[in-house]
Design a protein around this motif. Sequence first.
Motif, mmCIF file in Angstrom:
data_model
loop_
_atom_site.group_PDB
_atom_site.id
_atom_site.type_symbol
_atom_site.label_atom_id
_atom_site.label_comp_id
_atom_site.label_asym_id
_atom_site.label_seq_id
_atom_site.Cartn_x
_atom_site.Cartn_y
_atom_site.Cartn_z
ATOM 1 N N LYS A 124 -3.514 -13.018 -2.945
ATOM 2 C CA LYS A 124 -4.039 -13.331 -4.279
ATOM 3 C C LYS A 124 -5.724 -13.884 -3.906
ATOM 4 O O LYS A 124 -6.444 -13.614 -5.029
ATOM 5 N N ALA A 125 -5.926 -14.561 -2.914
ATOM 6 C CA ALA A 125 -7.231 -15.072 -2.605
ATOM 7 C C ALA A 125 -8.326 -14.160 -2.733
ATOM 8 O O ALA A 125 -9.536 -14.553 -2.610
ATOM 9 N N ASN A 126 -8.045 -12.958 -2.343
ATOM 10 C CA ASN A 126 -8.735 -12.007 -2.235
ATOM 11 C C ASN A 126 -9.440 -11.311 -3.518
ATOM 12 O O ASN A 126 -10.368 -10.167 -3.428
ATOM 13 N N TYR A 127 -8.879 -11.491 -4.675
ATOM 14 C CA TYR A 127 -9.180 -10.887 -5.732
ATOM 15 C C TYR A 127 -10.320 -11.568 -6.544
ATOM 16 O O TYR A 127 -10.360 -12.576 -6.242
ATOM 17 N N PRO A 128 -11.184 -10.863 -7.299
ATOM 18 C CA PRO A 128 -11.251 -9.475 -7.354
ATOM 19 C C PRO A 128 -11.709 -8.732 -6.272
ATOM 20 O O PRO A 128 -12.436 -9.158 -5.574
ATOM 21 N N VAL A 129 -11.312 -7.385 -6.146
ATOM 22 C CA VAL A 129 -11.599 -6.635 -5.053
ATOM 23 C C VAL A 129 -12.372 -5.261 -5.384
ATOM 24 O O VAL A 129 -12.071 -4.688 -6.520
ATOM 25 N N LEU A 130 -13.359 -5.047 -4.598
ATOM 26 C CA LEU A 130 -13.802 -3.809 -4.759
ATOM 27 C C LEU A 130 -13.626 -2.801 -3.619
ATOM 28 O O LEU A 130 -13.621 -3.109 -2.489
ATOM 29 N N ILE A 131 -12.974 -1.598 -4.086
ATOM 30 C CA ILE A 131 -12.581 -0.594 -3.192
ATOM 31 C C ILE A 131 -13.724 0.546 -3.061
ATOM 32 O O ILE A 131 -14.040 1.135 -4.184
ATOM 33 N N HIS A 132 -14.112 0.778 -1.888
ATOM 34 C CA HIS A 132 -15.142 1.737 -1.790
ATOM 35 C C HIS A 132 -15.111 2.654 -0.766
ATOM 36 O O HIS A 132 -14.735 2.247 0.219
ATOM 37 N N CYS A 133 -15.688 4.030 -0.921
ATOM 38 C CA CYS A 133 -15.749 4.874 0.078
ATOM 39 C C CYS A 133 -17.369 5.491 0.248
ATOM 40 O O CYS A 133 -18.246 4.676 -0.644
ATOM 41 N N TYR A 134 -17.772 6.543 0.318
ATOM 42 C CA TYR A 134 -19.151 6.859 0.359
ATOM 43 C C TYR A 134 -19.584 7.283 -1.039
ATOM 44 O O TYR A 134 -20.385 6.947 -1.628
ATOM 45 N N HIS A 135 -18.706 8.416 -1.787
ATOM 46 C CA HIS A 135 -18.975 8.918 -2.868
ATOM 47 C C HIS A 135 -18.323 8.311 -4.029
ATOM 48 O O HIS A 135 -18.879 8.043 -5.206
ATOM 49 N N GLY A 136 -17.336 7.672 -3.595
ATOM 50 C CA GLY A 136 -16.349 7.019 -4.808
ATOM 51 C C GLY A 136 -15.488 7.931 -5.629
ATOM 52 O O GLY A 136 -14.908 7.563 -6.523
ATOM 53 N N THR A 137 -15.553 9.115 -5.113
ATOM 54 C CA THR A 137 -14.524 10.034 -6.060
ATOM 55 C C THR A 137 -13.449 10.672 -5.074
ATOM 56 O O THR A 137 -12.532 11.212 -5.719
ATOM 57 N N GLY A 138 -13.172 10.319 -4.113
ATOM 58 C CA GLY A 138 -12.225 10.604 -3.290
ATOM 59 C C GLY A 138 -11.251 9.416 -2.770
ATOM 60 O O GLY A 138 -10.336 9.077 -3.398
ATOM 61 N N ARG A 139 -11.466 8.964 -1.584
ATOM 62 C CA ARG A 139 -10.811 8.016 -0.906
ATOM 63 C C ARG A 139 -10.637 6.760 -1.821
ATOM 64 O O ARG A 139 -9.438 6.289 -2.224
ATOM 65 N N ALA A 140 -11.659 6.270 -2.601
ATOM 66 C CA ALA A 140 -11.667 5.181 -3.523
ATOM 67 C C ALA A 140 -10.835 5.189 -4.583
ATOM 68 O O ALA A 140 -9.941 4.618 -5.118
ATOM 69 N N GLU A 141 -10.680 6.538 -4.950
ATOM 70 C CA GLU A 141 -9.996 6.747 -5.976
ATOM 71 C C GLU A 141 -8.380 6.804 -5.804
ATOM 72 O O GLU A 141 -7.496 6.590 -6.233
ATOM 73 N N LEU A 142 -8.096 7.609 -4.525
ATOM 74 C CA LEU A 142 -6.888 7.700 -4.134
ATOM 75 C C LEU A 142 -6.234 6.111 -3.854
ATOM 76 O O LEU A 142 -5.125 5.841 -4.161
ATOM 77 N N TYR A 143 -6.970 5.373 -3.194
ATOM 78 C CA TYR A 143 -6.604 4.145 -2.977
ATOM 79 C C TYR A 143 -6.222 3.215 -4.358
ATOM 80 O O TYR A 143 -5.532 2.322 -4.474
ATOM 81 N N SER A 144 -7.213 3.713 -5.407
ATOM 82 C CA SER A 144 -6.962 2.891 -6.505
ATOM 83 C C SER A 144 -5.676 3.357 -7.123
ATOM 84 O O SER A 144 -4.921 2.739 -7.818
ATOM 85 N N ALA A 145 -5.474 4.651 -6.991
ATOM 86 C CA ALA A 145 -4.124 4.959 -7.498
ATOM 87 C C ALA A 145 -2.788 4.127 -6.791
ATOM 88 O O ALA A 145 -1.937 3.892 -7.052
ATOM 89 N N ILE A 146 -3.138 4.157 -5.410
ATOM 90 C CA ILE A 146 -2.097 3.500 -4.539
ATOM 91 C C ILE A 146 -1.788 2.108 -5.158
ATOM 92 O O ILE A 146 -0.830 1.564 -5.052
ATOM 93 N N TYR A 147 -3.167 1.333 -5.406
ATOM 94 C CA TYR A 147 -2.998 -0.033 -5.811
ATOM 95 C C TYR A 147 -2.121 0.021 -7.188
ATOM 96 O O TYR A 147 -1.126 -0.813 -7.524
ATOM 97 N N ARG A 148 -2.420 1.060 -7.952
ATOM 98 C CA ARG A 148 -1.767 0.959 -9.382
ATOM 99 C C ARG A 148 -0.135 1.151 -9.162
ATOM 100 O O ARG A 148 0.644 0.772 -9.872
ATOM 101 N N MET A 149 0.281 2.064 -8.133
ATOM 102 C CA MET A 149 1.714 2.288 -7.942
ATOM 103 C C MET A 149 2.216 1.016 -7.247
ATOM 104 O O MET A 149 3.480 0.705 -7.493
ATOM 105 N N GLU A 150 1.577 0.512 -6.383
ATOM 106 C CA GLU A 150 2.032 -0.882 -5.539
ATOM 107 C C GLU A 150 2.151 -2.128 -6.542
ATOM 108 O O GLU A 150 3.064 -2.732 -6.420
ATOM 109 N N TYR A 151 1.094 -2.330 -7.020
ATOM 110 C CA TYR A 151 0.959 -3.574 -7.921
ATOM 111 C C TYR A 151 0.935 -3.436 -9.419
ATOM 112 O O TYR A 151 1.337 -4.601 -10.021
ATOM 113 N N GLU A 152 0.941 -2.314 -9.998
ATOM 114 C CA GLU A 152 0.919 -2.338 -11.445
ATOM 115 C C GLU A 152 2.223 -1.582 -11.821
ATOM 116 O O GLU A 152 2.161 -1.092 -13.048
ATOM 117 N N ASN A 153 3.153 -0.980 -10.958
ATOM 118 C CA ASN A 153 4.332 -0.283 -11.344
ATOM 119 C C ASN A 153 3.838 1.252 -11.982
ATOM 120 O O ASN A 153 4.674 1.510 -12.730
#
Length: 194
Positions: A124-153
Amino acid sequence: MKKNSKKIGIVLGLLILVAVGKYVYDMNINHNFEVITEGKVYKSGMIPPDQIADYVAKYHIKSIIDLRMPGTNDLVLNPEKPGELQAEREAVAKIKGVNYFSNPSEQVPNAKNIEVFTSILDNKANYPVLIHCYHGTGRAELYSAIYRMEYENFTNEEARNGVRTLIKFSSFDDGTPKGEYLKAYQTRKQLGSK
């Protein structure tokens, strides 16, 4: 009748101009920055080192997760260069109280990437978090979706649809590597490991 057609043409032209302007702004000026969960998780493309402190201050970011992977010689999906990563690492080191985490990822993550990612987000001490890749449309989006599944149900489909800009023709569609990965993803809770 001609006046109406002309007005419709002008309105359509203006709408297209606004859409193009927004795209150019989002991608090139705002670095594809997006709020995933207000005050908690953000995602973006690569932010120039001299602008990182501004984003950190504005959004109170405490941790940056960099998904870029240099050296792949893939100039379209992974055009990163080692010097870019080092410049970012050095810029973040100058910002008091901000953590920099490198988690080099291919377009579809492996188990180690997910383990590193979730270990960062479990703290929890790491929040707020910025997730980024090069373009912000591939990996960053994918990991954002993983975040939502893991932490926001979010369900797999809710998370996948949340990263699809368009209903069709995105890298998260059915049959695409990222789309299929998100459809099949199992959270740690589902696997019984969290």
